[in-house]
Design a protein around this motif. Structure first.
Motif, PDB file in Angstrom:
ATOM      1  N   TYR A  42      10.781 -10.175  44.485  1.00 16.47           N
ATOM      2  CA  TYR A  42       9.768 -11.027  43.878  1.00 16.47           C
ATOM      3  C   TYR A  42       8.750 -10.075  43.231  1.00 16.47           C
ATOM      4  O   TYR A  42       8.517  -9.087  43.579  1.00 16.47           O
ATOM      5  N   GLY A  43       7.913 -10.987  42.525  1.00 18.90           N
ATOM      6  CA  GLY A  43       6.735 -10.313  41.990  1.00 18.90           C
ATOM      7  C   GLY A  43       6.058 -11.215  40.931  1.00 18.90           C
ATOM      8  O   GLY A  43       6.223 -12.417  40.982  1.00 18.90           O
ATOM      9  N   SER A  82      -2.084  -9.401  29.091  1.00 21.31           N
ATOM     10  CA  SER A  82      -2.988 -10.200  28.087  1.00 21.31           C
ATOM     11  C   SER A  82      -3.681  -9.017  26.973  1.00 21.31           C
ATOM     12  O   SER A  82      -3.334  -8.014  27.048  1.00 21.31           O
ATOM     13  N   VAL A  83      -4.074  -9.766  25.991  1.00 23.76           N
ATOM     14  CA  VAL A  83      -4.665  -8.910  24.845  1.00 23.76           C
ATOM     15  C   VAL A  83      -6.102  -9.496  24.654  1.00 23.76           C
ATOM     16  O   VAL A  83      -6.333 -10.705  24.711  1.00 23.76           O
ATOM     17  N   GLY A  84      -6.982  -8.507  24.302  1.00 26.92           N
ATOM     18  CA  GLY A  84      -8.431  -9.208  24.074  1.00 26.92           C
ATOM     19  C   GLY A  84      -9.258  -7.652  23.860  1.00 26.92           C
ATOM     20  O   GLY A  84      -8.837  -6.424  23.566  1.00 26.92           O
ATOM     21  N   SER A  85     -10.385  -8.084  23.809  1.00 27.46           N
ATOM     22  CA  SER A  85     -11.376  -7.235  23.469  1.00 27.46           C
ATOM     23  C   SER A  85     -12.222  -6.933  24.922  1.00 27.46           C
ATOM     24  O   SER A  85     -13.061  -7.848  25.510  1.00 27.46           O
ATOM     25  N   PHE A  86     -12.160  -5.551  25.449  1.00 29.01           N
ATOM     26  CA  PHE A  86     -12.741  -5.347  26.933  1.00 29.01           C
ATOM     27  C   PHE A  86     -13.767  -4.402  26.594  1.00 29.01           C
ATOM     28  O   PHE A  86     -13.715  -3.670  26.035  1.00 29.01           O
ATOM     29  N   GLU A  87     -14.924  -4.832  27.466  1.00 25.50           N
ATOM     30  CA  GLU A  87     -15.972  -3.960  27.619  1.00 25.50           C
ATOM     31  C   GLU A  87     -16.598  -3.877  28.901  1.00 25.50           C
ATOM     32  O   GLU A  87     -16.721  -4.945  29.657  1.00 25.50           O
ATOM     33  N   ALA A  88     -17.215  -2.674  29.544  1.00 26.13           N
ATOM     34  CA  ALA A  88     -17.791  -2.536  30.608  1.00 26.13           C
ATOM     35  C   ALA A  88     -19.257  -2.315  30.401  1.00 26.13           C
ATOM     36  O   ALA A  88     -19.619  -1.712  29.440  1.00 26.13           O
ATOM     37  N   ALA A  89     -19.999  -2.749  31.309  1.00 30.28           N
ATOM     38  CA  ALA A  89     -21.644  -2.652  31.286  1.00 30.28           C
ATOM     39  C   ALA A  89     -21.881  -1.304  30.856  1.00 30.28           C
ATOM     40  O   ALA A  89     -21.244   0.051  31.408  1.00 30.28           O
ATOM     41  N   GLY A  90     -22.793  -0.959  29.661  1.00 25.79           N
ATOM     42  CA  GLY A  90     -23.156   0.591  29.564  1.00 25.79           C
ATOM     43  C   GLY A  90     -21.854   1.104  28.461  1.00 25.79           C
ATOM     44  O   GLY A  90     -21.916   2.339  28.223  1.00 25.79           O
ATOM     45  N   GLY A  91     -20.946   0.319  28.281  1.00 27.96           N
ATOM     46  CA  GLY A  91     -19.917   1.021  27.611  1.00 27.96           C
ATOM     47  C   GLY A  91     -19.599   0.191  26.150  1.00 27.96           C
ATOM     48  O   GLY A  91     -20.362  -0.585  25.913  1.00 27.96           O
ATOM     49  N   GLU A  92     -18.341   0.889  25.683  1.00 27.64           N
ATOM     50  CA  GLU A  92     -18.217  -0.056  24.325  1.00 27.64           C
ATOM     51  C   GLU A  92     -17.265  -0.750  24.372  1.00 27.64           C
ATOM     52  O   GLU A  92     -16.173  -0.694  25.404  1.00 27.64           O
ATOM     53  N   SER A  93     -16.851  -1.719  23.412  1.00 26.00           N
ATOM     54  CA  SER A  93     -15.632  -2.628  23.728  1.00 26.00           C
ATOM     55  C   SER A  93     -14.404  -2.108  23.030  1.00 26.00           C
ATOM     56  O   SER A  93     -14.570  -1.200  21.993  1.00 26.00           O
ATOM     57  N   THR A  94     -13.371  -2.099  23.594  1.00 20.72           N
ATOM     58  CA  THR A  94     -12.140  -1.869  22.899  1.00 20.72           C
ATOM     59  C   THR A  94     -11.099  -2.776  22.934  1.00 20.72           C
ATOM     60  O   THR A  94     -11.224  -3.829  24.031  1.00 20.72           O
ATOM     61  N   THR A  95     -10.310  -2.860  21.873  1.00 19.47           N
ATOM     62  CA  THR A  95      -9.334  -3.944  21.916  1.00 19.47           C
ATOM     63  C   THR A  95      -7.883  -3.312  22.794  1.00 19.47           C
ATOM     64  O   THR A  95      -7.549  -2.193  22.506  1.00 19.47           O
ATOM     65  N   GLN A  96      -7.449  -4.245  23.639  1.00 16.78           N
ATOM     66  CA  GLN A  96      -6.354  -3.674  24.483  1.00 16.78           C
ATOM     67  C   GLN A  96      -5.243  -4.544  24.652  1.00 16.78           C
ATOM     68  O   GLN A  96      -5.484  -5.675  24.831  1.00 16.78           O
ATOM     69  N   VAL A  97      -4.213  -4.373  24.939  1.00 15.35           N
ATOM     70  CA  VAL A  97      -3.128  -4.948  25.617  1.00 15.35           C
ATOM     71  C   VAL A  97      -3.065  -4.525  27.018  1.00 15.35           C
ATOM     72  O   VAL A  97      -2.863  -3.234  27.517  1.00 15.35           O
ATOM     73  N   SER A  98      -3.794  -5.286  27.809  1.00 13.15           N
ATOM     74  CA  SER A  98      -4.093  -4.930  29.275  1.00 13.15           C
ATOM     75  C   SER A  98      -3.011  -5.722  30.428  1.00 13.15           C
ATOM     76  O   SER A  98      -2.766  -6.991  30.079  1.00 13.15           O
ATOM     77  N   SER A  99      -2.784  -5.076  31.427  1.00 12.32           N
ATOM     78  CA  SER A  99      -2.016  -5.950  32.431  1.00 12.32           C
ATOM     79  C   SER A  99      -2.826  -6.169  33.556  1.00 12.32           C
ATOM     80  O   SER A  99      -3.729  -5.648  33.964  1.00 12.32           O
ATOM     81  N   GLY A 100      -2.348  -7.157  34.395  1.00 16.75           N
ATOM     82  CA  GLY A 100      -2.922  -7.553  35.731  1.00 16.75           C
ATOM     83  C   GLY A 100      -4.337  -7.999  35.779  1.00 16.75           C
ATOM     84  O   GLY A 100      -4.966  -7.838  36.538  1.00 16.75           O
ATOM     85  N   ASN A 101      -4.828  -8.874  34.674  1.00 13.81           N
ATOM     86  CA  ASN A 101      -6.262  -9.104  34.787  1.00 13.81           C
ATOM     87  C   ASN A 101      -6.435 -10.244  35.335  1.00 13.81           C
ATOM     88  O   ASN A 101      -7.395 -10.697  36.043  1.00 13.81           O
ATOM     89  N   MET A 102      -5.536 -11.377  35.440  1.00 13.60           N
ATOM     90  CA  MET A 102      -5.618 -12.575  36.357  1.00 13.60           C
ATOM     91  C   MET A 102      -5.450 -12.135  37.961  1.00 13.60           C
ATOM     92  O   MET A 102      -5.809 -12.607  38.810  1.00 13.60           O
ATOM     93  N   MET A 103      -4.289 -11.425  37.998  1.00  8.36           N
ATOM     94  CA  MET A 103      -3.947 -10.796  39.081  1.00  8.36           C
ATOM     95  C   MET A 103      -2.981  -9.536  39.026  1.00  8.36           C
ATOM     96  O   MET A 103      -2.365  -9.592  38.033  1.00  8.36           O
ATOM     97  N   THR A 104      -3.247  -8.533  39.687  1.00 10.44           N
ATOM     98  CA  THR A 104      -2.528  -7.207  39.301  1.00 10.44           C
ATOM     99  C   THR A 104      -1.015  -7.447  39.360  1.00 10.44           C
ATOM    100  O   THR A 104      -0.473  -7.979  40.577  1.00 10.44           O
ATOM    101  N   SER A 105      -0.453  -7.024  38.567  1.00  5.15           N
ATOM    102  CA  SER A 105       1.111  -7.171  38.590  1.00  5.15           C
ATOM    103  C   SER A 105       1.753  -6.278  39.458  1.00  5.15           C
ATOM    104  O   SER A 105       1.216  -5.090  39.872  1.00  5.15           O
ATOM    105  N   PHE A 106       2.722  -6.741  40.238  1.00  4.56           N
ATOM    106  CA  PHE A 106       3.762  -6.040  41.095  1.00  4.56           C
ATOM    107  C   PHE A 106       4.826  -6.603  41.484  1.00  4.56           C
ATOM    108  O   PHE A 106       5.219  -7.663  40.836  1.00  4.56           O
ATOM    109  N   ILE A 107       5.619  -5.721  42.222  1.00 10.56           N
ATOM    110  CA  ILE A 107       6.923  -6.169  42.483  1.00 10.56           C
ATOM    111  C   ILE A 107       7.139  -5.986  44.210  1.00 10.56           C
ATOM    112  O   ILE A 107       6.779  -4.738  44.440  1.00 10.56           O
ATOM    113  N   GLY A 108       7.849  -6.858  44.604  1.00 14.62           N
ATOM    114  CA  GLY A 108       8.068  -6.528  46.091  1.00 14.62           C
ATOM    115  C   GLY A 108       9.352  -7.009  46.812  1.00 14.62           C
ATOM    116  O   GLY A 108      10.057  -7.513  45.987  1.00 14.62           O
TER     117      GLY A 108
END
Lengths: 342, 349
Positions: free
Chosen positions: A28-29, A34-60
């Motif tokens: 199971y897993g 997701s795709v979007g514009s990500f930014e951390a406090a004090g940092g710069e924003s970057t456009t990314q295809v990113s994984s696991g933002n609602m819940m970290t992807s996994f296989i079990g």
């Protein structure tokens, strides 16, 4: 005489009857991209295809076996994945181990459940259960303050010195009695070096209809035997939720006492709600604040999102997060994503 | 021979399995493993006054935890193709492998052909010393508690070649009236590494079994560091007799290094083990094993002895719980014995 090695080994170790033992292994897993514009406090924003933002992807992989007399044996092996890059994801909890989401054997019965190995810790369970964004390491203010992805506050970058699961642990969960249940977990430091300490945590929960409450106390130890227990601290958390039907309300308070260590004590609170707007869609909103006791530094995160279930297993979502840390520029992130469970 | 067949419930996996080969090929893929977790207070023989006791939650003390895939393909005319892929893991921390320098498929990664001619296997697989060592002691392949295994491998053991060999070919002759023979090589595959080789012979008849293993290690593969020079030879004789109410085990072996980089590795090391397994009721077993290793060093013999007592209880055909007491002793001056007690659970899927 030269039967297959593993069969001979098994025969030498266990009293096996001639019949084969059938086992069902569940695979199971969860995959989240997701795709979007990500930014951390004090940092710069970057456009990314990113994984696991609602819940970290996994296989079990898991299985359970009925031992008779109400006794059951189960095993769990889970590994995080980063489908955006194809890598497996290391996790602080297992100090970078491959099976970073869980690796344990459990025995359960009328007495409750005992698990050995690497198992979720009560602070993580209460953290994810009482905020609308669950275990989202990006959108949930609680998760970001606890486990510190880009909070920019504090020397360690995160409030808690242990991670979502405890390695080398023994865990006991009671059965549910009249809505009450409790959990206890212990992990030895596995070291004889002076100054190392075991970790121990207890929690109690109460569930009755729309009301749910959970309190957690954790005494985090420290060890050089692995990188999963970073420093001694005591944590107390109070959590509650109430489902009004039209909306579910969440409240959390967490206090962290870092003792003599060179890190400030802190307090966190979160208030949030999930509002179903149709059979498939719901709005999620959460505001959380982490405040350091001495320097008065604050990290405030506000998140709002919409999740639309396409089926029981799949969905799409859109979320916006704004993080404001004292003395740092505000960070805004917006992303749209797809999630799928198998 | 027991087979543990598992069907994966994932539709994706079922689709994968049926795609293999062509429409006519019958194949089955099995996903399986053995997971072992224990909690205990562990202490080996140590210098007097040193605190060597550790309370730990540990993986793989009775059986090194692993998971694997294997399959068989019927090629017709009694010929079968086999594959095995197995990976160790440390269940207590979720880390992969037996240690941080372990390769991913360290337990097995091989392909074989089996038929009337016997069996030939290529790839990474157990070596004969390990197979013989585990067969004739009551704790089998236990790296946590078996005196034989602990005195051959690991911190106290002279072995430099690991329990499995890479770049290996093994040939097993068919079993003839209880007699068995097998040969194995591990190819060095470079100018600086020589080949290693092993031979195994055995005889079984009713309650009686005897086996002899011989191997020479001239090179080592990951995760063991390579032997810069020299070689190491092992001879191990083992026997067992099952009286029904008790099964008796005995082993005698000798390890000899020659031309190895560290002088202490060139000593002759002798080992012997006596053990017993006593069934209790229908699901329990009392296990006992005493092993002694003697290193013939220039300054005098160094003896390392391990006594292990255990009780293993089957909760089912696939799950057992165990408790073990182990006493570890070293005869050198200033060393005192260590005592270990552990409780564990083992689950097979």
């Amino acid at each position: 005489m030269f039967a297959k090695k593993n069969v001979v080994a098994v025969a030498a170790l266990l009293a096996l009857a001639a019949g084969a033992a059938q086992a069902q292994v569940k695979v199971y897993g969860y995959v989240d991209l997701s795709v979007g514009s990500f930014e951390a406090a004090g940092g710069e924003s970057t456009t990314q295809v990113s994984s696991g933002n609602m819940m970290t992807s996994f296989i079990g992989f898991s299985g359970s076996e009925d031992l008779g007399g109400g006794l059951k044996a189960e095993f769990t092996l889970e590994t995080f994945i980063a489908p955006d890059s194809g890598q497996f994801l290391a996790n602080n909890a297992s100090a970078g181990g491959f099976w970073g989401r869980g690796s344990n054997i459990a025995l359960s019965g009328g007495f409750g459940k005992v698990a050995l190995g690497q198992y979720d810790t009560p602070l993580f369970i209460s953290g994810l259960s009482y905020n609308p964004f669950g275990s989202s390491m990006f959108f949930s203010p609680t998760m970001r303050h606890y486990y510190g992805l880009g909070t920019g506050v504090g020397a360690t970058g995160r409030a808690l010195t242990t991670d979502t699961g405890w390695v080398n642990s023994v865990t006991y969960e009671t059965p549910v009695f009249g809505g009450f249940s409790a959990m206890a977990q212990w992990s030895p430091s596995e070291s004889s070096t002076d100054g190392e300490a075991d970790s121990f945590t207890v929690s109690a929960a109460y569930n009755a209809g729309p009301l749910s409450l959970m309190a957690v106390y954790a005494d985090h130890g420290v060890t050089d035997a692995n990188a999963a227990y970073l420093g001694e601290q005591q944590v107390f958390a109070l959590n509650g939720s109430y489902d009004f039907g039209a909306a579910k309300l969440f409240l959390q308070y967490t206090g962290v006492d870092n003792g003599d260590r060179d890190l400030e004590d802190s307090a966190m609170y979160q208030i949030g709600a999930s509002v179903p707007v149709s059979e498939a869609g719901k709005f999620l909103v959460s505001y959380g604040q982490l405040k350091l006791d001495d320097s008065d530094l604050k990290n405030k995160i506000f998140s709002i999102g919409y999740d639309h279930a396409l089926s029981k297993r799949s969905g799409v979502y859109a979320a916006f997060t704004s993080e404001r840390a004292t003395d740092l520029s505000t960070a805004n992130t917006f992303a749209v994503g797809v999630r799928h469970s198998f | 021979m027991s087979e543990f067949k598992q069907k994966m419930l994932s539709a994706a996996c079922l689709a994968m399995m049926s795609v293999a080969g062509g429409a006519q090929a019958q194949s089955s893929v099995t996903l399986y493993g053995i997971l072992d977790l224990s909690v205990g207070s562990f202490e080996n023989a140590h210098l007097e006054g040193v605190d060597a006791r550790l309370t730990q939650v540990e993986s793989g003390k009775m059986t090194t935890s692993f998971f694997g895939f294997r399959g068989v393909e019927d090629l017709g005319n009694g010929l079968k193709a086999l594959f095995t892929l197995e990976s160790f893991m440390r269940m207590d921390t979720g880390a992969q492998g037996r240690n941080n320098s372990d390769v991913f498929w360290a337990r097995n990664a091989n392909v074989g052909l089996a038929g009337d001619f016997g069996k030939v296997v290529l790839g990474r697989m157990d070596n004969f010393l390990y197979q013989q060592a585990l067969m004739f002691n009551p704790f089998g392949g236990s790296f946590g508690f078996s005196p034989t295994i602990r005195l051959t491998y690991g911190a106290f053991g002279p072995d430099k070649g690991d329990s499995g060999w890479s770049n290996s070919i093994a040939y097993y002759m068919p079993n003839l009236s209880g007699f068995s023979f097998a040969g194995q090589v591990q190819l060095g595959e470079s100018e600086t590494e020589d080949d290693s080789a092993g031979l195994m012979a055995g005889y079984t008849s009713g309650p009686f079994a005897i086996g002899l293993g011989y191997q020479t290690v001239r090179s080592a593969e990951l995760p063991k560091p390579n032997l810069a020079s020299g070689k190491q030879s092992f001879t191990l004789l083992g026997t067992s007799y099952d009286l029904g109410m008790v099964k008796l085990f005995g082993q005698m072996g000798q390890y000899q290094g020659k031309g190895l980089a560290a002088a202490v590795d060139n000593t002759k090391t002798k080992i012997y083990q006596l053990g017993a397994a006593v069934p209790v009721g229908t699901s329990g077993k009392v296990l006992a094993s005493y092993g002694r290793q003697t290193k013939e060093l220039v300054g005098g013999d160094v003896k390392h002895t391990i006594l292990t007592l255990g009780y293993d209880h089957n909760l089912s055909k696939r799950t057992d719980v165990y408790t073990v007491y182990m006493r570890d002793d070293d005869n050198r001056a200033n060393f005192e014995a260590g005592n270990t007690i552990a409780f564990g659970i083992r689950h097979r899927f």
